[in-house]
Design a protein around this motif. Structure first.
Motif, PDB file in Angstrom:
ATOM      1  N   GLU A   1       0.824  -1.202   0.000  1.00 57.43           N
ATOM      2  CA  GLU A   1       0.000   0.000   0.000  1.00 57.43           C
ATOM      3  C   GLU A   1       0.866   1.263   0.000  1.00 57.43           C
ATOM      4  OE1 GLU A   1      -2.831  -0.097   3.139  1.00 57.43           O
ATOM      5  OE2 GLU A   1      -3.749  -1.975   2.474  1.00 57.43           O
ATOM      6  N   TYR A   2       1.967   1.219   0.716  1.00 56.69           N
ATOM      7  CA  TYR A   2       2.886   2.367   0.728  1.00 56.69           C
ATOM      8  C   TYR A   2       3.390   2.650  -0.686  1.00 56.69           C
ATOM      9  CZ  TYR A   2       6.815   5.366   1.982  1.00 56.69           C
ATOM     10  OH  TYR A   2       7.700   6.435   2.060  1.00 56.69           O
ATOM     11  N   LEU A   3       3.783   1.599  -1.396  1.00 52.10           N
ATOM     12  CA  LEU A   3       4.286   1.770  -2.757  1.00 52.10           C
ATOM     13  C   LEU A   3       3.196   2.285  -3.689  1.00 52.10           C
ATOM     14  CD1 LEU A   3       6.506  -1.420  -3.207  1.00 52.10           C
ATOM     15  CD2 LEU A   3       7.253   0.910  -2.712  1.00 52.10           C
ATOM     16  N   VAL A   4       1.987   1.793  -3.521  1.00 52.90           N
ATOM     17  CA  VAL A   4       0.885   2.268  -4.359  1.00 52.90           C
ATOM     18  C   VAL A   4       0.686   3.766  -4.161  1.00 52.90           C
ATOM     19  CG1 VAL A   4      -1.612   2.157  -4.727  1.00 52.90           C
ATOM     20  CG2 VAL A   4      -0.291   0.039  -4.509  1.00 52.90           C
ATOM     21  N   ARG A   5       0.667   4.200  -2.903  1.00 54.43           N
ATOM     22  CA  ARG A   5       0.487   5.632  -2.625  1.00 54.43           C
ATOM     23  C   ARG A   5       1.648   6.458  -3.188  1.00 54.43           C
ATOM     24  NH1 ARG A   5      -1.381   3.459   2.445  1.00 54.43           N
ATOM     25  NH2 ARG A   5      -3.626   3.834   2.675  1.00 54.43           N
ATOM     26  N   LEU A   6       2.842   5.894  -3.121  1.00 53.63           N
ATOM     27  CA  LEU A   6       4.029   6.615  -3.589  1.00 53.63           C
ATOM     28  C   LEU A   6       4.023   6.806  -5.097  1.00 53.63           C
ATOM     29  CD1 LEU A   6       6.893   7.716  -2.774  1.00 53.63           C
ATOM     30  CD2 LEU A   6       7.748   5.400  -3.225  1.00 53.63           C
ATOM     31  N   LEU A   7       3.474   5.850  -5.843  1.00 50.60           N
ATOM     32  CA  LEU A   7       3.668   5.813  -7.292  1.00 50.60           C
ATOM     33  C   LEU A   7       2.410   6.023  -8.124  1.00 50.60           C
ATOM     34  CD1 LEU A   7       6.029   2.696  -7.326  1.00 50.60           C
ATOM     35  CD2 LEU A   7       6.737   5.073  -7.674  1.00 50.60           C
ATOM     36  N   LYS A   8       1.232   5.906  -7.542  1.00 50.13           N
ATOM     37  CA  LYS A   8       0.025   5.844  -8.364  1.00 50.13           C
ATOM     38  C   LYS A   8      -0.308   7.147  -9.078  1.00 50.13           C
ATOM     39  CE  LYS A   8      -3.270   6.681  -4.546  1.00 50.13           C
ATOM     40  NZ  LYS A   8      -3.994   7.853  -5.075  1.00 50.13           N
ATOM     41  N   SER A   9       0.174   8.266  -8.575  1.00 57.56           N
ATOM     42  CA  SER A   9      -0.139   9.538  -9.247  1.00 57.56           C
ATOM     43  C   SER A   9       0.694   9.738 -10.510  1.00 57.56           C
ATOM     44  CB  SER A   9       0.084  10.712  -8.286  1.00 57.56           C
ATOM     45  OG  SER A   9       1.443  10.763  -7.868  1.00 57.56           O
ATOM     46  N   ASP A  10       1.831   9.041 -10.625  1.00 58.42           N
ATOM     47  CA  ASP A  10       2.718   9.225 -11.772  1.00 58.42           C
ATOM     48  C   ASP A  10       2.655   8.080 -12.781  1.00 58.42           C
ATOM     49  OD1 ASP A  10       3.765  11.583 -10.628  1.00 58.42           O
ATOM     50  OD2 ASP A  10       5.119  10.391  -9.383  1.00 58.42           O
ATOM     51  N   LEU A  11       2.166   6.919 -12.350  1.00 60.71           N
ATOM     52  CA  LEU A  11       2.213   5.736 -13.198  1.00 60.71           C
ATOM     53  C   LEU A  11       0.883   4.995 -13.151  1.00 60.71           C
ATOM     54  CD1 LEU A  11       5.612   4.408 -11.832  1.00 60.71           C
ATOM     55  CD2 LEU A  11       5.320   5.362 -14.110  1.00 60.71           C
ATOM     56  N   LYS A  12       0.578   4.332 -14.257  1.00 66.67           N
ATOM     57  CA  LYS A  12      -0.561   3.423 -14.241  1.00 66.67           C
ATOM     58  C   LYS A  12      -0.042   2.077 -13.766  1.00 66.67           C
ATOM     59  CE  LYS A  12      -4.413   1.520 -16.831  1.00 66.67           C
ATOM     60  NZ  LYS A  12      -5.081   1.353 -18.141  1.00 66.67           N
ATOM     61  N   LEU A  13      -0.347   1.759 -12.515  1.00 65.08           N
ATOM     62  CA  LEU A  13       0.229   0.561 -11.920  1.00 65.08           C
ATOM     63  C   LEU A  13      -0.851  -0.463 -11.598  1.00 65.08           C
ATOM     64  CD1 LEU A  13      -0.327   0.553  -8.600  1.00 65.08           C
ATOM     65  CD2 LEU A  13       1.366   2.357  -8.658  1.00 65.08           C
ATOM     66  N   ALA A  14      -0.384  -1.683 -11.360  1.00 71.75           N
ATOM     67  CA  ALA A  14      -1.268  -2.776 -10.958  1.00 71.75           C
ATOM     68  C   ALA A  14      -0.606  -3.551  -9.840  1.00 71.75           C
ATOM     69  CB  ALA A  14      -1.562  -3.701 -12.138  1.00 71.75           C
ATOM     70  N   THR A  15      -1.420  -4.058  -8.927  1.00 68.24           N
ATOM     71  CA  THR A  15      -0.920  -5.010  -7.933  1.00 68.24           C
ATOM     72  C   THR A  15      -1.364  -6.404  -8.372  1.00 68.24           C
ATOM     73  OG1 THR A  15      -2.868  -4.975  -6.469  1.00 68.24           O
ATOM     74  CG2 THR A  15      -1.181  -3.280  -6.125  1.00 68.24           C
TER      75      THR A  15
END
Length: 352
Positions: free
Chosen positions: A58-72
């Motif tokens: 969750e920490y990584l998602v919060r860190l990166l989600k505004s700049d990248l289209k990511l998936a878990t």
């Protein structure tokens, strides 16, 4: 129990031999491990049980989600389905697992997927995502990650390094040298420099392996819909604690700091709650004569309480959910960790 574990030691030797051979086959190329043309971050641990993988994801998602289209992407432990599935807002823990259901509830705009074969899952996601975060996949050698984050529970660092079934390790302790980053989780907030040094002496990181120290960050209580309740139990409140997680001790310690009377309904990790379980909880709660009483559970457990069959009972109970996050023990460590993650993603993107 101690003597039983020693009786199981021969089985641990056999298990360790199998794991070492498997890792050697992957390292030598006899077993194929797939790489992908996008950043892949793996989060994992060596021991069975919780070391804080989900809060780190969750920490990584919060860190990166505004700049990248990511998936878990995770296996979806405990689900009653098979193969690749993408979570929706209506997905339940039975369909996708409790932790993916938790991710989807907290990050509705992020793609949350499950698949036993992580390489197949990445292949499904790669075309329209910039980054994949693999939760609990350090031992999934069929995928070659770009960055591996390995977690160690501070409270278990000094435990014996025996393999299953005599011990708690999934693979030999030497496996830690496949990781790029070590995170010592669940540290006391006042961890001393001497304690940090003792942890480093146990871990013995290689020169390129960065080490960070984090603590659990208990967040404000919520109701079952995710709305803040704005309250905390006090010393006069009887707390009925409902858990189905691997390690309850940090949570119990925290709850005991607020309430003098805690009644713990404790089940195995990922336990699928039944009507009988919740019925017992409801009977105990309703029989309690305390003027102030409440039920508290974890985010992961709350996902399994959303099952339709349980709703007639659950909706009648005042259940509060206690979210957790992680906090780095110092700002410098946090900034360096964030920089490491951003640099990996940036350099990978630039290179490719």
């Amino acid at each position: 129990m101690k003597y039983l574990r020693w009786l199981l030691f021969p089985l641990s030797l056999l298990y360790g031999l199998v794991v070492l051979m498997r890792n050697w086959f992957y390292d030598s190329g006899l077993f194929k491990s797939r790489s992908f043309n996008l950043p892949v971050i793996v989060i994992g641990n060596l021991e069975v049980g919780g070391a804080g993988k989900s809060p780190m994801a969750e920490y990584l998602v919060r860190l990166l989600k505004s700049d990248l289209k990511l998936a878990t992407l995770s296996r979806g432990y405990g689900r009653q389905t098979k193969g690749y599935l993408t979570a929706t807002s209506a997905s339940t823990a039975t369909q996708i697992g409790d932790e993916p259901a938790q991710f989807k509830q907290k990050f509705p705009d992020v793609t949350v997927a499950v698949c036993e074969k992580r390489a197949d899952g990445i292949e499904q996601l790669a075309a329209d995502h910039d980054l994949i975060i693999l939760d609990d996949a350090f031992q999934h050698r069929a995928v070659t990650p770009g960055l591996s984050i390995l977690l160690f529970d501070f409270n278990r660092l000094a435990d014996s390094k025996l393999l299953l079934p005599a011990g708690n390790l999934r693979e030999p302790f030497i496996g830690r040298y496949r990781a790029d980053v070590f995170v010592v989780s669940k540290c006391p907030s006042n961890l001393s420099a001497q304690q940090q040094q003792q942890a480093l002496q146990i871990l013995k990181p290689l020169n390129y392996e960065q080490v960070y120290f984090t603590a659990i960050d208990y967040l404000p209580l919520q109701d079952m819909s995710g709305s803040p309740v704005g309250l905390m139990p006090d010393a006069d409140t009887t707390v009925f604690l409902l858990t189905g997680i691997a390690n309850t001790q940090p949570l119990l310690t925290y709850i005991n700091e607020h309430s003098l009377n805690v009644i713990h309904h404790n089940y195995a990790d990922h336990h699928q709650f039944t009507l009988k379980n919740i019925g017992k909880l409801a009977n105990d709660f309703n029989s309690c004569t305390a003027a102030k009483k409440v039920i508290i559970t974890t985010e992961k457990d709350a996902q399994r309480l959303h099952e339709p069959a349980l709703q007639p009972l659950v909706q009648k109970l005042p259940i509060w959910v206690l979210p957790i996050g992680i906090k780095f023990l110092n700002e410098e460590g946090k900034n360096q960790f964030n920089k490491t993650i951003h640099n990996y993603v940036r350099q990978y993107t630039t290179h490719h």
